[in-house]
Design an enzyme around this catalytic site. Structure first.
Site, PDB file in Angstrom:
ATOM      1  N   CYS A   2       0.841  -1.179   0.000  1.00 24.62           N
ATOM      2  CA  CYS A   2       0.000   0.000   0.000  1.00 24.62           C
ATOM      3  C   CYS A   2       0.885   1.239   0.000  1.00 24.62           C
ATOM      4  O   CYS A   2       1.928   1.265   0.638  1.00 24.62           O
ATOM      5  CB  CYS A   2      -0.946   0.106   1.196  1.00 24.62           C
ATOM      6  SG  CYS A   2      -2.006  -1.307   1.430  1.00 24.62           S
ATOM      7  N   ARG A  27       3.551  -0.676  -4.990  1.00 24.42           N
ATOM      8  CA  ARG A  27       3.348  -1.201  -3.638  1.00 24.42           C
ATOM      9  C   ARG A  27       2.011  -1.911  -3.483  1.00 24.42           C
ATOM     10  O   ARG A  27       1.778  -2.581  -2.479  1.00 24.42           O
ATOM     11  CB  ARG A  27       3.421  -0.060  -2.623  1.00 24.42           C
ATOM     12  CG  ARG A  27       4.775   0.586  -2.562  1.00 24.42           C
ATOM     13  CD  ARG A  27       4.758   1.688  -1.542  1.00 24.42           C
ATOM     14  NE  ARG A  27       4.745   1.140  -0.189  1.00 24.42           N
ATOM     15  CZ  ARG A  27       5.821   1.011   0.554  1.00 24.42           C
ATOM     16  NH1 ARG A  27       6.979   1.375   0.102  1.00 24.42           N
ATOM     17  NH2 ARG A  27       5.745   0.524   1.772  1.00 24.42           N
ATOM     18  N   TRP A  74      -3.194  -2.620  -1.315  1.00 20.11           N
ATOM     19  CA  TRP A  74      -3.081  -4.075  -1.495  1.00 20.11           C
ATOM     20  C   TRP A  74      -3.893  -4.664  -0.354  1.00 20.11           C
ATOM     21  O   TRP A  74      -3.542  -4.537   0.812  1.00 20.11           O
ATOM     22  CB  TRP A  74      -1.618  -4.514  -1.409  1.00 20.11           C
ATOM     23  CG  TRP A  74      -1.390  -5.952  -1.742  1.00 20.11           C
ATOM     24  CD1 TRP A  74      -1.128  -6.471  -2.969  1.00 20.11           C
ATOM     25  CD2 TRP A  74      -1.373  -7.056  -0.829  1.00 20.11           C
ATOM     26  NE1 TRP A  74      -0.947  -7.831  -2.883  1.00 20.11           N
ATOM     27  CE2 TRP A  74      -1.098  -8.219  -1.583  1.00 20.11           C
ATOM     28  CE3 TRP A  74      -1.563  -7.180   0.553  1.00 20.11           C
ATOM     29  CZ2 TRP A  74      -1.003  -9.491  -1.008  1.00 20.11           C
ATOM     30  CZ3 TRP A  74      -1.482  -8.446   1.123  1.00 20.11           C
ATOM     31  CH2 TRP A  74      -1.200  -9.573   0.342  1.00 20.11           C
ATOM     32  N   ASN A  98      -1.504   2.212   6.072  1.00 21.62           N
ATOM     33  CA  ASN A  98      -0.786   0.986   5.698  1.00 21.62           C
ATOM     34  C   ASN A  98      -0.596   0.173   6.965  1.00 21.62           C
ATOM     35  O   ASN A  98      -0.275   0.735   8.005  1.00 21.62           O
ATOM     36  CB  ASN A  98       0.620   1.305   5.188  1.00 21.62           C
ATOM     37  CG  ASN A  98       0.600   1.942   3.818  1.00 21.62           C
ATOM     38  OD1 ASN A  98      -0.431   1.974   3.173  1.00 21.62           O
ATOM     39  ND2 ASN A  98       1.746   2.444   3.403  1.00 21.62           N
ATOM     40  N   GLY A  99      -0.726  -1.137   6.858  1.00 18.75           N
ATOM     41  CA  GLY A  99      -0.488  -1.971   8.032  1.00 18.75           C
ATOM     42  C   GLY A  99      -1.761  -2.622   8.520  1.00 18.75           C
ATOM     43  O   GLY A  99      -2.759  -2.689   7.790  1.00 18.75           O
ATOM     44  N   GLU A 483      14.687 -19.678  -8.143  1.00 18.44           N
ATOM     45  CA  GLU A 483      14.466 -18.289  -8.587  1.00 18.44           C
ATOM     46  C   GLU A 483      13.838 -18.261  -9.990  1.00 18.44           C
ATOM     47  O   GLU A 483      12.916 -17.486 -10.251  1.00 18.44           O
ATOM     48  CB  GLU A 483      15.796 -17.521  -8.552  1.00 18.44           C
ATOM     49  CG  GLU A 483      15.800 -16.170  -9.255  1.00 18.44           C
ATOM     50  CD  GLU A 483      14.763 -15.172  -8.731  1.00 18.44           C
ATOM     51  OE1 GLU A 483      14.148 -15.407  -7.684  1.00 18.44           O
ATOM     52  OE2 GLU A 483      14.553 -14.154  -9.418  1.00 18.44           O
ATOM     53  N   LYS A 487      10.247 -16.594 -10.873  1.00 21.15           N
ATOM     54  CA  LYS A 487      10.109 -15.527 -11.878  1.00 21.15           C
ATOM     55  C   LYS A 487       9.015 -15.893 -12.886  1.00 21.15           C
ATOM     56  O   LYS A 487       8.180 -15.088 -13.235  1.00 21.15           O
ATOM     57  CB  LYS A 487      11.459 -15.342 -12.575  1.00 21.15           C
ATOM     58  CG  LYS A 487      11.845 -14.002 -13.055  1.00 21.15           C
ATOM     59  CD  LYS A 487      11.861 -12.887 -12.038  1.00 21.15           C
ATOM     60  CE  LYS A 487      12.195 -13.232 -10.638  1.00 21.15           C
ATOM     61  NZ  LYS A 487      11.824 -12.472  -9.558  1.00 21.15           N
ATOM     62  N   GLU A 490       5.352 -16.004 -11.179  1.00 22.00           N
ATOM     63  CA  GLU A 490       4.746 -14.728 -10.780  1.00 22.00           C
ATOM     64  C   GLU A 490       4.374 -13.854 -11.981  1.00 22.00           C
ATOM     65  O   GLU A 490       3.466 -13.051 -11.894  1.00 22.00           O
ATOM     66  CB  GLU A 490       5.603 -13.977  -9.757  1.00 22.00           C
ATOM     67  CG  GLU A 490       6.938 -13.505 -10.223  1.00 22.00           C
ATOM     68  CD  GLU A 490       7.776 -12.852  -9.106  1.00 22.00           C
ATOM     69  OE1 GLU A 490       7.232 -12.489  -8.069  1.00 22.00           O
ATOM     70  OE2 GLU A 490       9.001 -12.719  -9.309  1.00 22.00           O
ATOM     71  N   HIS A 506      12.265 -38.516  -6.278  1.00 21.45           N
ATOM     72  CA  HIS A 506      11.741 -38.901  -4.963  1.00 21.45           C
ATOM     73  C   HIS A 506      10.297 -38.457  -4.778  1.00 21.45           C
ATOM     74  O   HIS A 506       9.827 -38.336  -3.647  1.00 21.45           O
ATOM     75  CB  HIS A 506      12.636 -38.334  -3.860  1.00 21.45           C
ATOM     76  CG  HIS A 506      14.011 -38.921  -3.874  1.00 21.45           C
ATOM     77  ND1 HIS A 506      14.256 -40.241  -3.564  1.00 21.45           N
ATOM     78  CD2 HIS A 506      15.210 -38.389  -4.215  1.00 21.45           C
ATOM     79  CE1 HIS A 506      15.558 -40.484  -3.690  1.00 21.45           C
ATOM     80  NE2 HIS A 506      16.154 -39.380  -4.091  1.00 21.45           N
ATOM     81  N   LYS A 602       5.076  -5.148  -4.619  1.00 25.59           N
ATOM     82  CA  LYS A 602       6.538  -5.161  -4.614  1.00 25.59           C
ATOM     83  C   LYS A 602       7.101  -5.170  -3.210  1.00 25.59           C
ATOM     84  O   LYS A 602       8.095  -5.819  -2.936  1.00 25.59           O
ATOM     85  CB  LYS A 602       7.069  -3.948  -5.371  1.00 25.59           C
ATOM     86  CG  LYS A 602       8.575  -3.904  -5.402  1.00 25.59           C
ATOM     87  CD  LYS A 602       9.099  -3.693  -6.781  1.00 25.59           C
ATOM     88  CE  LYS A 602      10.578  -3.934  -6.889  1.00 25.59           C
ATOM     89  NZ  LYS A 602      10.895  -5.300  -7.294  1.00 25.59           N
TER      90      LYS A 602
HETATM   91  C1  G6P Z   1       7.774  -9.312  -2.652  1.00 21.34           C
HETATM   92  C2  G6P Z   1       8.210  -9.025  -4.068  1.00 21.34           C
HETATM   93  C3  G6P Z   1       9.409  -9.900  -4.426  1.00 21.34           C
HETATM   94  C4  G6P Z   1      10.514  -9.706  -3.414  1.00 21.34           C
HETATM   95  C5  G6P Z   1      10.031  -9.944  -1.990  1.00 21.34           C
HETATM   96  C6  G6P Z   1      11.067  -9.500  -0.952  1.00 21.34           C
HETATM   97  O1  G6P Z   1       7.235 -10.578  -2.565  1.00 21.34           O
HETATM   98  O2  G6P Z   1       7.149  -9.254  -4.972  1.00 21.34           O
HETATM   99  O3  G6P Z   1       9.874  -9.564  -5.716  1.00 21.34           O
HETATM  100  O4  G6P Z   1      11.563 -10.582  -3.697  1.00 21.34           O
HETATM  101  O5  G6P Z   1       8.856  -9.186  -1.731  1.00 21.34           O
HETATM  102  O6  G6P Z   1      11.223  -8.109  -1.068  1.00 21.34           O
HETATM  103  P1  G6P Z   1      12.464  -7.310  -0.572  1.00 21.34           P
HETATM  104  O7  G6P Z   1      12.142  -5.875  -0.870  1.00 21.34           O
HETATM  105  O8  G6P Z   1      12.609  -7.567   0.903  1.00 21.34           O
HETATM  106  O9  G6P Z   1      13.672  -7.782  -1.320  1.00 21.34           O
END
Ligand code: G6P
Length: 607
Positions: A2, A27, A74, A98-99, A483, A487, A490, A506, A602
């Site tokens: 947010c 955000r 969000w 926010n929060g 990773e 990627k 998402e 397994h 994000k």
């Molecule tokens: C969210 C984002 C990810 C990110 C993660 C950790 O889930 O969508 O892309 O890796 O947060 O974020 P940070 O800012 O702590 O690296």
């Protein structure tokens, strides 16, 4: 998550708030709203969906108000809808938040007995009513917000206005970031300094527990004990260029292509090849302290946790007297973990605002552990609360899926490992090959981007219709597979899992049939043959295999992406460029919202 914005000055508040919200949309983007007002007459505009929805409402409303607050959301409490969107209004008070207010149900019952009724399902509306109930007593907004917050349990960053007070925006924070931009005869508010770029570079980072009254003439701050605090005004450097797409269609692909430059910025002054030198200025640790380290916790979430895992595989190779625990923050914080003697904790976060990572940082500090940060966002909470660390200097990362942040995080952590290992006696002969490769890495990434972009674009076109995929790898290529899988899932919404290549048989191999494709990372080393066996096992069950490799050996697979590079140790980071491009092009082919995938944000500032 947010985003919050606020403004009090003499300019058009609607356009300033909207511009700020567009910058903060990464955000959260479920719903958005702004309120501006004049002489008791408020204009509240809210929409479900993205900030763009507000643009036309603002065009229609034509207000020249010079005070207001705004929010992009969000959803936590209550579905994304106009009704649940912020700002919330009760009585004279408008509030954005926010929060999470944890005791909102108790507060709600008390307020209901005082005649308040509620139209949304949010905790924020309850807080708004609480402030209003106090404000109505003597119309002192600053005092009313402070008093209300004494009754609240939870995490918050808030901005509050009263429609009959055209001079003040009151803001407060506890666990959720808030920054105040100080201009000439105007004051800006944002949950993140990126929203202030272009308006002012003079900022006050509010601390937990503080409440501030923002007026056209300046800012008054008090702490949680209601004592006046002298605010510290800092100058921040922010590059507006980094927030533009530079001719690319999306931020994601722009940021993928930023990597030669962003990684060079991470390395600048830290890897000096012609002097055989590695240097990290901000660790605040003596050689003796580095030498003493025996145990490292690396704590992170999401992509940052995979960057941490990858780095730990490297660091273990040259720091053999150190045990490394790479832990996901949301798990660590509820574990009754032991902290061995001579432990160090490193917190890795692009945003520096991830709630779970911050919670672990607080816990480690309480236990007396030295804490370092590997952070991109300058001035963020983690950067400010650690004892020292490394800024990755990757530049603003706007796309929700992290790419350049990831590459720089891995490298920054490896750099730390090398500096520590040197303090422990690693010889320059042993360090030199790492210096050479790190120095060459930006150029090698540029070469992969240059030579592989079209090939990966075609690959993505051929595989976008699949619904399931596995990413597999061994050794350092295992976290790389995690990773790569993240990627792709998402951005594309394909069901993707990352697996250690040796672990597939397994259990997970039971799923494989011709509805699956598999991306297998294979290095030309002693694990080559074993990795090939895993690929053959998948193909035997009808799976479609794409191999990404630096080997020139013959490989039987549906597709082979060969990376030619003189690197030996950091080739996995080149493989990852293929993963990033692949995820991008699949998402584009599927018509997805590439930079703001559904349900994500994000910066995750709730636990
Ligand atoms: C969210 C984002 C990810 C990110 C993660 C950790 O889930 O969508 O892309 O890796 O947060 O974020 P940070 O800012 O702590 O690296």
């Amino acid at each position: 998550m947010c985003g919050i914005v606020g403004y009090v000055g003499s300019k058009n508040a609607q356009s300033i708030l909207l511009e700020g919200l567009h910058r903060l949309e990464y955000r959260g983007y479920d719903s958005a709203g702004i309120v501006t007002f004049q002489d008791g007459d408020a204009c509240l505009l809210r929409v479900k969906g993205k900030v763009a929805g507000l643009d036309s409402l603002v065009n229609d409303s034509h207000r020249d108000d010079s005070i207001g607050i705004g929010h992009t959301r969000w959803a936590t409490h209550g579905e994304p809808s106009e009704r649940n969107a912020h700002p919330h209004n009760v009585g004279d008070i408008f509030l954005v938040h926010n929060g999470i207010i944890e005791n909102y149900k108790d507060l709600k019952s008390v307020l209901e007995t005082r005649g308040y009724s509620f139209v949304s399902e949010t905790d924020t509306e309850v807080l708004t009513a609480l402030v209003d109930s106090i404000y109505q007593q003597d119309k002192n907004l600053f005092a009313a917000v402070s008093e209300a917050l004494h009754m609240v349990v939870g995490a918050y960053g808030i901005a509050v206005v009263a429609k009959d007070n055209m001079d003040e925006v009151v803001v407060a924070r506890s666990g959720s970031p808030l920054v105040i931009g100080v201009g000439e005869d105007e004051t800006f508010i944002a949950s993140d300094p990126s929203a202030l770029v272009g308006n002012t570079d003079q900022v006050i980072f509010l601390k937990d527990g503080e409440v501030a009254k923002c007026t056209r003439d300046g800012v008054t701050v008090k702490d949680s004990a209601d004592q006046a605090v002298e605010p510290i005004v800092e100058t921040i450097e922010m590059d507006i260029q980094a927030m533009q797409k530079k001719g690319f269609d999306h931020f994601l692909v722009k940021e993928i292509f930023d990597q030669p430059e962003s990684l060079s910025a991470t390395l600048a002054g830290r890897v000096v090849k012609d002097q055989d030198l590695l240097r990290l200025g901000g660790l605040n640790m003596s050689e003796e302290e580095l030498r003493a380290v025996k145990h490292i916790f690396i704590v992170a979430c999401g992509t940052a946790s995979y960057a941490s895992m990858i780095a730990s595989y490297y660091i273990e190779r040259f720091a053999d007297d150190v045990v490394i625990d790479t832990v996901v923050a949301s798990e660590l914080r509820y574990r009754s973990f032991n902290v061995p003697e001579n432990s160090l904790a490193i917190f890795v976060s692009q945003s520096g605002e991830t709630a779970d990572t911050i919670a672990c940082l607080k816990e480690m500090k309480q236990r007396g552990v030295r804490c370092l940060g590997v952070v991109n966002a300058v001035g963020s909470t983690i950067a400010r609360e650690v004892d020292g660390g490394i800024y990755i200097h990757a530049g603003a990362e706007i796309s929700v899926a992290s790419t350049k942040g990831f590459t720089s995080q891995v490298v920054a952590l490896v750099l730390f490992g090398l500096v520590m290992a040197q303090a422990k006696g690693m010889s320059i002969e042993d360090v030199r090959p790492y210096i050479d490769e790190l120095d060459a890495l930006p150029e090698e990434i540029a070469a992969v981007l240059d030579t592989k972009n079209e090939e990966v674009k075609q690959l993505a076109a051929d595989y976008s219709h699949y619904e399931h995929a596995f990413y597999i790898g061994r050794d350092v290529l295992y976290p790389l597979a995690l990773e790569g899988a993240l990627k792709l899932k998402e951005t594309s919404y394909i069901h993707v899992e990352g697996q250690p290549a040796g672990e597939l048989k397994h259990g997970s191999i039971a799923l494989i049939d011709d509805r699956f494709f598999e991306v297998a990372f294979v290095m030309d080393n002693e694990l080559f043959e074993k990795s090939m066996s895993n690929i053959i096992e998948v193909q035997a069950r009808g799976g479609h295999v794409i191999v990404v490799t630096n080997s020139s050996r013959e490989i039987e697979a549906e597709r082979v992406v060969r990376i030619e590079s003189r690197l030996k140790m950091f080739t996995p980071l080149l493989f990852n460029i293929v993963s990033q491009l692949f995820a991008y092009y699949v998402a584009v082919n599927k018509g997805n919202d590439v930079d703001q995938p559904r349900n994500l944000a994000k910066s995750v500032t709730v636990e």
